[in-house]
Design a protein around this motif. Structure first.
Motif, PDB file in Angstrom:
ATOM      1  N   SER A  36       0.661  -1.189   0.061  1.00 49.81           N
ATOM      2  CA  SER A  36      -0.071   0.068   0.016  1.00 49.81           C
ATOM      3  C   SER A  36       0.860   1.423  -0.225  1.00 49.81           C
ATOM      4  O   SER A  36       0.473   2.357  -0.557  1.00 49.81           O
ATOM      5  CB  SER A  36      -0.882   0.036   1.193  1.00 49.81           C
ATOM      6  N   GLU A  37       2.142   1.165   0.558  1.00 46.66           N
ATOM      7  CA  GLU A  37       2.775   2.389   0.674  1.00 46.66           C
ATOM      8  C   GLU A  37       3.227   2.666  -0.819  1.00 46.66           C
ATOM      9  O   GLU A  37       3.442   3.897  -1.237  1.00 46.66           O
ATOM     10  CB  GLU A  37       3.955   2.138   1.584  1.00 46.66           C
ATOM     11  N   PHE A  38       3.606   1.476  -1.597  1.00 44.78           N
ATOM     12  CA  PHE A  38       4.181   1.663  -2.858  1.00 44.78           C
ATOM     13  C   PHE A  38       2.980   2.242  -3.760  1.00 44.78           C
ATOM     14  O   PHE A  38       3.220   3.193  -4.418  1.00 44.78           O
ATOM     15  CB  PHE A  38       4.718   0.324  -3.555  1.00 44.78           C
ATOM     16  N   GLU A  39       1.864   1.575  -3.543  1.00 46.46           N
ATOM     17  CA  GLU A  39       0.462   2.147  -4.327  1.00 46.46           C
ATOM     18  C   GLU A  39       0.372   3.726  -4.259  1.00 46.46           C
ATOM     19  O   GLU A  39       0.086   4.464  -5.002  1.00 46.46           O
ATOM     20  CB  GLU A  39      -0.488   1.421  -4.004  1.00 46.46           C
ATOM     21  N   ASN A  40       0.500   4.142  -2.926  1.00 44.11           N
ATOM     22  CA  ASN A  40       0.149   5.386  -2.453  1.00 44.11           C
ATOM     23  C   ASN A  40       1.252   6.558  -3.218  1.00 44.11           C
ATOM     24  O   ASN A  40       0.828   7.483  -3.805  1.00 44.11           O
ATOM     25  CB  ASN A  40       0.065   5.668  -1.142  1.00 44.11           C
ATOM     26  N   ALA A  41       2.613   6.003  -3.185  1.00 45.37           N
ATOM     27  CA  ALA A  41       3.446   6.756  -3.657  1.00 45.37           C
ATOM     28  C   ALA A  41       3.544   7.005  -4.951  1.00 45.37           C
ATOM     29  O   ALA A  41       3.785   8.007  -5.699  1.00 45.37           O
ATOM     30  CB  ALA A  41       4.816   6.072  -3.207  1.00 45.37           C
ATOM     31  N   PHE A  42       3.078   5.736  -5.658  1.00 43.89           N
ATOM     32  CA  PHE A  42       3.128   5.544  -7.303  1.00 43.89           C
ATOM     33  C   PHE A  42       2.006   6.511  -7.649  1.00 43.89           C
ATOM     34  O   PHE A  42       1.977   7.343  -8.756  1.00 43.89           O
ATOM     35  CB  PHE A  42       2.944   4.367  -7.660  1.00 43.89           C
ATOM     36  N   ALA A  43       0.950   6.536  -6.918  1.00 47.26           N
ATOM     37  CA  ALA A  43      -0.179   7.165  -7.477  1.00 47.26           C
ATOM     38  C   ALA A  43      -0.069   8.865  -7.456  1.00 47.26           C
ATOM     39  O   ALA A  43      -0.215   9.702  -8.208  1.00 47.26           O
ATOM     40  CB  ALA A  43      -1.518   7.206  -6.561  1.00 47.26           C
ATOM     41  N   GLU A  44       0.753   9.281  -6.559  1.00 54.20           N
ATOM     42  CA  GLU A  44       1.132  10.812  -6.089  1.00 54.20           C
ATOM     43  C   GLU A  44       2.158  10.921  -7.075  1.00 54.20           C
ATOM     44  O   GLU A  44       2.187  12.073  -7.784  1.00 54.20           O
ATOM     45  CB  GLU A  44       1.736  10.917  -4.739  1.00 54.20           C
ATOM     46  N   TYR A  45       2.881  10.014  -7.816  1.00 50.77           N
ATOM     47  CA  TYR A  45       4.040  10.550  -8.720  1.00 50.77           C
ATOM     48  C   TYR A  45       3.235  10.498  -9.957  1.00 50.77           C
ATOM     49  O   TYR A  45       3.803  11.618 -10.877  1.00 50.77           O
ATOM     50  CB  TYR A  45       5.016   9.414  -8.769  1.00 50.77           C
ATOM     51  N   ILE A  46       2.487   9.694 -10.348  1.00 46.13           N
ATOM     52  CA  ILE A  46       1.739   9.850 -11.559  1.00 46.13           C
ATOM     53  C   ILE A  46       0.679  10.904 -11.718  1.00 46.13           C
ATOM     54  O   ILE A  46       0.530  11.179 -12.766  1.00 46.13           O
ATOM     55  CB  ILE A  46       1.000   8.405 -11.970  1.00 46.13           C
ATOM     56  N   GLY A  47       0.001  11.079 -10.582  1.00 45.58           N
ATOM     57  CA  GLY A  47      -1.054  12.111 -10.464  1.00 45.58           C
ATOM     58  C   GLY A  47      -2.529  11.537 -10.682  1.00 45.58           C
ATOM     59  O   GLY A  47      -3.467  12.406 -10.850  1.00 45.58           O
ATOM     60  N   SER A  48      -2.613  10.051 -10.404  1.00 48.83           N
ATOM     61  CA  SER A  48      -3.692   9.682 -10.292  1.00 48.83           C
ATOM     62  C   SER A  48      -4.448   9.579  -8.790  1.00 48.83           C
ATOM     63  O   SER A  48      -3.853   9.567  -7.901  1.00 48.83           O
ATOM     64  CB  SER A  48      -3.858   8.013 -10.726  1.00 48.83           C
ATOM     65  N   GLU A  49      -5.533   9.213  -8.810  1.00 46.70           N
ATOM     66  CA  GLU A  49      -6.437   9.198  -7.524  1.00 46.70           C
ATOM     67  C   GLU A  49      -5.967   7.785  -6.869  1.00 46.70           C
ATOM     68  O   GLU A  49      -5.842   7.740  -5.626  1.00 46.70           O
ATOM     69  CB  GLU A  49      -7.834   9.442  -7.580  1.00 46.70           C
ATOM     70  N   HIS A  50      -5.828   6.832  -7.691  1.00 46.61           N
ATOM     71  CA  HIS A  50      -5.843   5.296  -7.070  1.00 46.61           C
ATOM     72  C   HIS A  50      -4.733   4.661  -7.869  1.00 46.61           C
ATOM     73  O   HIS A  50      -4.489   4.997  -8.904  1.00 46.61           O
ATOM     74  CB  HIS A  50      -7.044   4.632  -7.221  1.00 46.61           C
ATOM     75  N   ALA A  51      -3.967   3.657  -7.241  1.00 52.78           N
ATOM     76  CA  ALA A  51      -2.997   2.894  -7.882  1.00 52.78           C
ATOM     77  C   ALA A  51      -3.194   1.416  -7.155  1.00 52.78           C
ATOM     78  O   ALA A  51      -3.001   1.402  -6.002  1.00 52.78           O
ATOM     79  CB  ALA A  51      -1.705   3.308  -8.050  1.00 52.78           C
TER      80      ALA A  51
ATOM     81  N   ASN B  69      -8.856   6.971 -11.529  1.00 54.71           N
ATOM     82  CA  ASN B  69      -9.507   7.766 -10.716  1.00 54.71           C
ATOM     83  C   ASN B  69     -10.762   7.305 -10.070  1.00 54.71           C
ATOM     84  O   ASN B  69     -11.689   8.089  -9.628  1.00 54.71           O
ATOM     85  CB  ASN B  69      -9.570   9.153 -11.337  1.00 54.71           C
ATOM     86  N   SER B  70     -11.369   6.190 -10.490  1.00 53.95           N
ATOM     87  CA  SER B  70     -12.673   5.528 -10.120  1.00 53.95           C
ATOM     88  C   SER B  70     -12.430   4.944  -8.890  1.00 53.95           C
ATOM     89  O   SER B  70     -11.710   3.721  -8.693  1.00 53.95           O
ATOM     90  CB  SER B  70     -13.160   4.828 -11.370  1.00 53.95           C
ATOM     91  N   GLN B  71     -13.224   5.210  -7.858  1.00 56.01           N
ATOM     92  CA  GLN B  71     -13.268   4.297  -6.500  1.00 56.01           C
ATOM     93  C   GLN B  71     -13.865   2.993  -6.975  1.00 56.01           C
ATOM     94  O   GLN B  71     -13.273   2.049  -6.526  1.00 56.01           O
ATOM     95  CB  GLN B  71     -13.997   4.966  -5.739  1.00 56.01           C
ATOM     96  N   GLU B  72     -14.936   2.994  -7.721  1.00 55.61           N
ATOM     97  CA  GLU B  72     -15.452   1.589  -8.044  1.00 55.61           C
ATOM     98  C   GLU B  72     -14.640   0.695  -8.607  1.00 55.61           C
ATOM     99  O   GLU B  72     -14.377  -0.466  -8.348  1.00 55.61           O
ATOM    100  CB  GLU B  72     -16.829   1.843  -8.818  1.00 55.61           C
TER     101      GLU B  72
END
Length: 391
Positions: free
Chosen positions: A40-55, A211-214
């Protein structure tokens, strides 16, 4: 530097530092090797780097494509458009999900999917014939997903951006805003790979951004056997141990070990990207005066600010001669790619030589030269010298 003193030069390779080793070692001595906090740490950092809401991290890029197509949806017999110049997984994922892979030719200057041909194909299609489009940011050059979105919306199609070549790549949209590959400003979802030759290496691994929660929740369930322990989603609940398999999913998880390496590599992503652009600039300058060398049509602005440069591709008439000569000199170039419609598996579905002339002409001449952040100036000069000797 002489051939004798020059070691082998691959077309691409990983760069592992002491910091990477320490990050992995720390995880190896921690409580979790998989399904732990590093994912989850990697997912959050990658989403921030790319600019998406979710990864959402998965086991590899092909798994990312498979899950994304399944969740976005394709009915049996429906078609999905992609490019013939990409790795076969970009088309195979459509078949995995029960759909039919269809192709449009490439733009001979950019080597990307020709969006004019996408629009023309859809104009002549039957209602419901197509489910979606998988554009590929080939070599690291961004597809104009803004324009593609306007086309897809006319026909109610989803867009899955294959951004494996392009973390950090971008384009400028009609509002003058920088749109990063995989940030899902215009695509429904995007996928990345962490194979060793990619920008960020994790041994193996992949990521889906959206960017979709669903979509995020559906992908998370599908990557873990279709199982959930979320109390809000359970149909019953026997206690804290209880889980339910609510659909047929897959074991497409990433490990904490790989996530630790990916996290460490991510910290150097921008540095590596700038280095790739510098290397590309040297190639551009070296080959600019040779009419017999065809380079990807990239403006200086795109090269310096927007291009991801996973690959540096040129086209030459004497490709086989150049390929063999480079190997004789321990320069291990590569060919990206054999057009998918000419692979034996896809020819059984009726695809033939001549179907996509731009892609086929590109393939006859293309060759990928060494491109990776640790390529030295002397190594690159040696590569350039050997290319010019043949040309």
């Amino acid at each position: 530097m002489s051939k004798q003193s020059m070691g082998p030069i691959p077309y691409g390779t990983q760069h592992i530092t002491q910091e990477d080793i320490e990050a992995v070692t720390e995880t190896l001595t921690a409580d979790y090797l998989t399904q732990g906090p590093k994912v989850s740490e990697f997912e959050n950092a990658f989403a921030e780097y790319i600019g998406s809401e979710h990864a959402i991290a998965v086991s590899n890029g092909t798994a990312a494509l498979h899950l994304a197509v399944l969740v976005l949806g394709v009915e049996p017999g429906q078609k999905v458009i992609t490019t013939p110049i990409t790795f076969s997984a970009s088309a195979n994922c459509i078949k995995y999900a029960g759909g039919e892979a269809d192709f449009v030719d490439i733009d001979p200057e950019t080597f990307l999917m020709d969006l004019d041909l996408v629009e023309k194909k859809l104009e002549n299609a039957d209602p419901g014939e197509y489910a979606g489009i998988i554009p590929v940011d080939f070599t690291g050059l961004a597809v104009d997903t803004e324009r593609l979105r306007s086309i897809a919306d006319k026909y109610d199609l989803w867009i899955l951006e294959d951004a494996c070549h392009a973390p950090g790549g971008s384009f400028e949209d009609s509002k003058g805003e920088q749109v990063f590959c995989g940030d899902c400003s215009y695509a429904d979802a995007a996928i990345f790979s962490f194979h060793p030759v990619k920008h960020i290496a994790a041994g193996e691994g992949g990521m889906i951004t959206t960017n979709s929660q669903e979509l995020k929740e559906e992908i998370e369930m599908m990557r873990t056997h279709g199982i959930t322990k979320d109390p809000k989603k359970l149909q019953d609940n026997h206690g804290g141990w209880y889980y339910e398999m609510q659909q047929l999913g897959f074991n497409y998880r990433l490990t904490d070990i790989q996530s630790s390496l990916g996290l460490s590599q991510l910290q150097r992503a921008d540095e590596g990207l700038q280095r790739r652009r510098t290397i590309a600039g040297r190639y551009d300058k070296a080959f600019a005066t040779f009419d017999t060398i065809i380079q990807q049509a990239v403006t200086p602005t795109k090269r310096d600010k927007h291009h991801g440069y996973h690959l540096y591709v040129i086209q030459v008439e004497q490709r086989k001669e150049l390929y063999d000569y480079l190997r004789e000199n321990k320069i291990y170039s590569q060919i990206h790619y054999i057009p998918i419609h000419l692979l034996p598996y896809y020819q059984q579905f009726g695809w033939n030589k001549g179907d996509f002339p731009n892609a086929e002409n590109y393939y006859e001449k293309c060759i990928s030269l060494p491109m990776y952040p640790t390529l030295t100036v002397d190594q690159q000069k040696f590569v350039i010298q050997k290319v010019i000797e043949i040309i």
